[in-house]
Scaffold this active site. Structure first.
Site, mmCIF file in Angstrom:
data_model
loop_
_atom_site.group_PDB
_atom_site.id
_atom_site.type_symbol
_atom_site.label_atom_id
_atom_site.label_comp_id
_atom_site.label_asym_id
_atom_site.label_seq_id
_atom_site.Cartn_x
_atom_site.Cartn_y
_atom_site.Cartn_z
ATOM 1 N N SER A 1 0.839 -1.196 0.000
ATOM 2 C CA SER A 1 0.000 0.000 0.000
ATOM 3 C C SER A 1 0.874 1.246 0.000
ATOM 4 O O SER A 1 1.944 1.273 0.616
ATOM 5 C CB SER A 1 -0.861 -0.014 1.258
ATOM 6 O OG SER A 1 -1.493 1.224 1.448
ATOM 7 N N TYR B 1 -1.467 -0.753 10.924
ATOM 8 C CA TYR B 1 -1.770 -1.382 9.630
ATOM 9 C C TYR B 1 -0.608 -1.156 8.656
ATOM 10 O O TYR B 1 -0.101 -2.087 8.025
ATOM 11 C CB TYR B 1 -3.073 -0.811 9.044
ATOM 12 C CG TYR B 1 -3.238 -1.113 7.581
ATOM 13 C CD1 TYR B 1 -3.517 -2.407 7.157
ATOM 14 C CD2 TYR B 1 -3.066 -0.118 6.610
ATOM 15 C CE1 TYR B 1 -3.642 -2.699 5.802
ATOM 16 C CE2 TYR B 1 -3.186 -0.398 5.264
ATOM 17 C CZ TYR B 1 -3.475 -1.685 4.852
ATOM 18 O OH TYR B 1 -3.580 -1.979 3.514
ATOM 19 N N LYS C 1 2.241 -3.745 6.654
ATOM 20 C CA LYS C 1 2.580 -3.776 5.216
ATOM 21 C C LYS C 1 4.095 -3.660 5.026
ATOM 22 O O LYS C 1 4.693 -4.373 4.221
ATOM 23 C CB LYS C 1 1.863 -2.646 4.472
ATOM 24 C CG LYS C 1 0.378 -2.865 4.310
ATOM 25 C CD LYS C 1 0.070 -3.950 3.291
ATOM 26 C CE LYS C 1 -1.336 -4.481 3.427
ATOM 27 N NZ LYS C 1 -1.612 -5.714 2.713
HETATM 28 P P1 NAD Z 1 -10.902 -6.976 1.543
HETATM 29 O O1 NAD Z 1 -11.081 -6.939 3.008
HETATM 30 O O2 NAD Z 1 -12.093 -6.738 0.673
HETATM 31 O O3 NAD Z 1 -10.239 -8.365 1.104
HETATM 32 C C1 NAD Z 1 -9.378 -9.091 1.937
HETATM 33 C C2 NAD Z 1 -9.853 -10.520 1.966
HETATM 34 O O4 NAD Z 1 -8.965 -11.287 2.781
HETATM 35 C C3 NAD Z 1 -11.251 -10.674 2.567
HETATM 36 O O5 NAD Z 1 -12.049 -11.471 1.711
HETATM 37 C C4 NAD Z 1 -11.006 -11.366 3.909
HETATM 38 O O6 NAD Z 1 -12.095 -12.201 4.264
HETATM 39 C C5 NAD Z 1 -9.723 -12.133 3.633
HETATM 40 N N1 NAD Z 1 -8.862 -12.392 4.797
HETATM 41 C C6 NAD Z 1 -8.381 -11.510 5.712
HETATM 42 N N2 NAD Z 1 -7.605 -12.144 6.612
HETATM 43 C C7 NAD Z 1 -7.573 -13.455 6.257
HETATM 44 C C8 NAD Z 1 -6.936 -14.603 6.776
HETATM 45 N N3 NAD Z 1 -6.178 -14.563 7.881
HETATM 46 N N4 NAD Z 1 -7.101 -15.790 6.144
HETATM 47 C C9 NAD Z 1 -7.889 -15.866 5.031
HETATM 48 N N5 NAD Z 1 -8.525 -14.824 4.503
HETATM 49 C C10 NAD Z 1 -8.374 -13.623 5.096
HETATM 50 O O7 NAD Z 1 -9.744 -5.941 1.184
HETATM 51 P P2 NAD Z 1 -9.271 -5.373 -0.218
HETATM 52 O O8 NAD Z 1 -9.651 -3.944 -0.287
HETATM 53 O O9 NAD Z 1 -9.662 -6.294 -1.314
HETATM 54 O O10 NAD Z 1 -7.693 -5.419 -0.001
HETATM 55 C C11 NAD Z 1 -6.915 -6.506 -0.461
HETATM 56 C C12 NAD Z 1 -5.466 -6.252 -0.094
HETATM 57 O O11 NAD Z 1 -5.050 -5.013 -0.641
HETATM 58 C C13 NAD Z 1 -5.220 -6.153 1.411
HETATM 59 O O12 NAD Z 1 -3.982 -6.771 1.693
HETATM 60 C C14 NAD Z 1 -5.133 -4.658 1.651
HETATM 61 O O13 NAD Z 1 -4.336 -4.369 2.775
HETATM 62 C C15 NAD Z 1 -4.473 -4.194 0.360
HETATM 63 N N6 NAD Z 1 -4.762 -2.801 0.035
HETATM 64 C C16 NAD Z 1 -6.050 -2.366 -0.074
HETATM 65 C C17 NAD Z 1 -6.296 -1.034 -0.376
HETATM 66 C C18 NAD Z 1 -7.713 -0.513 -0.472
HETATM 67 O O14 NAD Z 1 -7.898 0.707 -0.414
HETATM 68 N N7 NAD Z 1 -8.725 -1.361 -0.630
HETATM 69 C C19 NAD Z 1 -5.234 -0.153 -0.593
HETATM 70 C C20 NAD Z 1 -3.929 -0.639 -0.490
HETATM 71 C C21 NAD Z 1 -3.697 -1.973 -0.174
HETATM 72 C C1 WQD Z 2 -9.342 9.877 0.828
HETATM 73 C C2 WQD Z 2 -9.552 11.362 1.057
HETATM 74 C C3 WQD Z 2 -9.884 11.987 3.356
HETATM 75 C C4 WQD Z 2 -13.772 9.957 3.834
HETATM 76 C C5 WQD Z 2 -6.867 4.845 3.119
HETATM 77 C C6 WQD Z 2 -5.860 4.145 3.986
HETATM 78 C C7 WQD Z 2 -4.737 3.611 3.150
HETATM 79 C C8 WQD Z 2 -5.239 2.761 1.970
HETATM 80 C C9 WQD Z 2 -6.360 3.418 1.216
HETATM 81 C C10 WQD Z 2 -5.082 0.422 2.447
HETATM 82 C C11 WQD Z 2 -8.801 11.923 2.280
HETATM 83 C C12 WQD Z 2 -11.127 12.283 2.543
HETATM 84 C C13 WQD Z 2 -12.578 10.450 3.321
HETATM 85 C C14 WQD Z 2 -14.811 10.868 4.157
HETATM 86 C C15 WQD Z 2 -13.398 12.691 3.428
HETATM 87 N N1 WQD Z 2 -5.759 1.502 2.381
HETATM 88 N N2 WQD Z 2 -12.401 11.781 3.125
HETATM 89 N N3 WQD Z 2 -14.588 12.205 3.947
HETATM 90 O O1 WQD Z 2 -6.995 7.970 3.709
HETATM 91 O O2 WQD Z 2 -6.064 8.114 1.347
HETATM 92 O O3 WQD Z 2 -6.244 5.929 2.440
HETATM 93 O O4 WQD Z 2 -7.352 3.910 2.141
HETATM 94 O O5 WQD Z 2 -3.908 0.276 2.327
HETATM 95 O O6 WQD Z 2 -3.936 2.875 4.001
HETATM 96 O O7 WQD Z 2 -5.361 5.079 4.935
HETATM 97 O O8 WQD Z 2 -8.301 7.067 1.704
HETATM 98 O O9 WQD Z 2 -10.660 7.102 1.006
HETATM 99 O O10 WQD Z 2 -10.120 7.198 3.481
HETATM 100 O O11 WQD Z 2 -9.621 9.185 2.044
HETATM 101 O O12 WQD Z 2 -13.252 13.898 3.279
HETATM 102 O O13 WQD Z 2 -15.890 10.507 4.670
HETATM 103 O O14 WQD Z 2 -10.946 11.584 1.320
HETATM 104 O O15 WQD Z 2 -9.669 12.975 4.310
HETATM 105 O O16 WQD Z 2 -8.376 13.223 1.938
HETATM 106 P P1 WQD Z 2 -6.858 7.383 2.359
HETATM 107 P P2 WQD Z 2 -9.755 7.564 2.084
#
Ligand code: NAD
Ligand code: WQD
Length: 342
Positions: free
Chosen positions: A123, A147, A151
């Site tokens: 991330s 978190y 990562k």
């Molecule tokens: P999500 O929660 O929708 O998907 C994660 C999946 O993993 C879920 O289906 C959950 O049930 C499963 N899971 C969690 N822990 C587990 C375990 N111990 N064993 C088996 N299954 C397990 O999340 P997502 O948004 O699809 O994110 C996927 C990956 O991408 C994650 O590693 C997250 O940290 C990373 N990521 C997400 C974002 C985002 O904004 N969505 C941004 C950056 C990185």
């Molecule tokens: C985006 C912008 C908020 C909600 C997060 C995690 C990051 C990654 C992605 C996994 C910011 C603003 C938001 C609301 C708002 N996840 N906002 N009102 O914070 O960039 O990242 O998700 O790895 O680790 O921190 O994403 O969508 O929460 O916010 O004004 O109700 O929207 O302040 O500027 P962020 P976000």
């Protein structure tokens, strides 16, 4: 190839499974469904036009992992993790155990099975507040919450594993802000309870589930004072995983790549893009900054472009239209959530 997808029932995993099936790969999913539903995988198979194998289980459970690997796995895409920043501050040990413990168990199972290729969901959160934008992969790493720490630690553990195994290959993908949904409206982001992230919140305001959006601060040193991010369509992100897999198959060693569009977008710009793309008004008010938020960051995706031949194809209009299409027509899964939460 035979691909194991951990967390394949989740938001990004489900879209990636569709892309993998389309690319002709055989897919096994392991997921404990702690943040997803098994019905999603029925929809994935319908969209992918082929079946996949599902092992319901936790990646920390060695028996479940052994079942997942038993058909012979060539490569792993590792999504399974807990991802809520606020929750990680309240329950750090749970995050360390699930995310880091799960990754160690997974690498051990890979080694036992002779699987050498790993694509990992990292991330942009590992950069914290960057010194300059756009952010390149060699920018300083400054995690600001448990978190993000998981990562960073997982990236380092995977790097060490690769260094010790000359045949191994890993691609660490640092996603910026994934949004949107499959254009079919059949799969998408399905947050439980009140969404933390901006796009799901906007979508729920548009559907009348929430009265208005609270914009966290308009006094940042940005284009219009609101926070600036790099929003990326989840289908583009899914395609990058298929390309990363091809890359891992052709190379050894550990690579780190930013995945974003490279285009900055403020909160207000996203709100206006959503209103234009969908015709739905988004009532909003400005409230205080959210603690821990950074002012702005967006990706320099040049390295992913060069190494994977990948560039994000879908624009903000498409991200908004697809997110809305999913929520307004794929609400079946969301309704289940509402019932469960109430
Ligand atoms: P999500 O929660 O929708 O998907 C994660 C999946 O993993 C879920 O289906 C959950 O049930 C499963 N899971 C969690 N822990 C587990 C375990 N111990 N064993 C088996 N299954 C397990 O999340 P997502 O948004 O699809 O994110 C996927 C990956 O991408 C994650 O590693 C997250 O940290 C990373 N990521 C997400 C974002 C985002 O904004 N969505 C941004 C950056 C990185
Ligand atoms: C985006 C912008 C908020 C909600 C997060 C995690 C990051 C990654 C992605 C996994 C910011 C603003 C938001 C609301 C708002 N996840 N906002 N009102 O914070 O960039 O990242 O998700 O790895 O680790 O921190 O994403 O969508 O929460 O916010 O004004 O109700 O929207 O302040 O500027 P962020 P976000």
């Amino acid at each position: 190839m035979n691909i194991l997808v951990t967390g394949g029932a989740g938001y990004i995993g489900s879209h990636t499974c569709v892309a993998l099936l389309h690319a002709g790969h055989a897919v096994t999913v392991i997921d404990n469904l702690c943040n997803s539903r098994a019905e999603v995988l029925d929809r994935v198979q319908a969209l992918g036009g082929r079946t996949l194998r599902f092992v319901q289980g936790d990646i920390r459970d060695r028996d479940a992992l052994a079942r997942a690997f038993e058909d012979g796995i060539d490569a792993v895409i590792h999504f399974a993790a807990l991802k809520a920043v606020g929750e990680s501050c309240a329950q750090p040990l749970r995050y360390f155990d699930n995310n880091i413990g799960g990754t160690i168990a997974l690498m051990q199972a890979m080694e036992a099975a002779g699987a050498q290729q790993l694509v990992f969901s990292s991330s942009a959160t590992v950069y914290g507040q960057p010194d300059r934008v756009p952010v390149k992969e060699d920018a300083p790493l400054r995690v600001t919450n448990p978190y993000g720490r998981t990562k960073l630690v997982m990236e380092q553990l995977i790097g060490d594993w690769c260094a010790a195994n000359p045949q191994a290959s890993a691609v660490l993908l640092r996603y910026f802000n994934p949004v949107g949904a499959h254009p079919s409206g059949l799969i998408g982001e399905d947050p439980r309870g009140e969404p933390n992230n901006l796009m799901p919140y906007i979508v729920q305001v548009a559907s009348g589930q929430r009265p208005q959006l609270r914009i966290f601060g308009n006094d940042y040193p940005t284009v219009d004072g609101t926070g600036v991010r790099d929003y990326l369509h989840v289908v583009d992100l899914a395609d990058a995983h298929v390309k990363a897999l091809d890359y891992a198959n052709a190379h050894t060693g550990c690579e780190t790549l930013n995945l974003g569009t490279g285009k900055p977008c403020s909160v207000l710009e996203l709100v206006h893009a959503f209103e234009q793309a969908t015709g739905q008004p988004i009532p909003h008010e400005i409230v205080a900054r959210r603690p821990g938020d950074v002012a702005e960051y967006w990706a320099d995706p040049a390295r992913a472009n060069a190494l994977l031949g990948w560039t994000a194809q879908r624009d903000l209009t498409q991200m908004c239209a697809d997110a809305w299409h999913w929520w307004s027509q794929g609400g079946g899964l969301a309704k289940n959530n509402k019932e469960q939460d109430s």
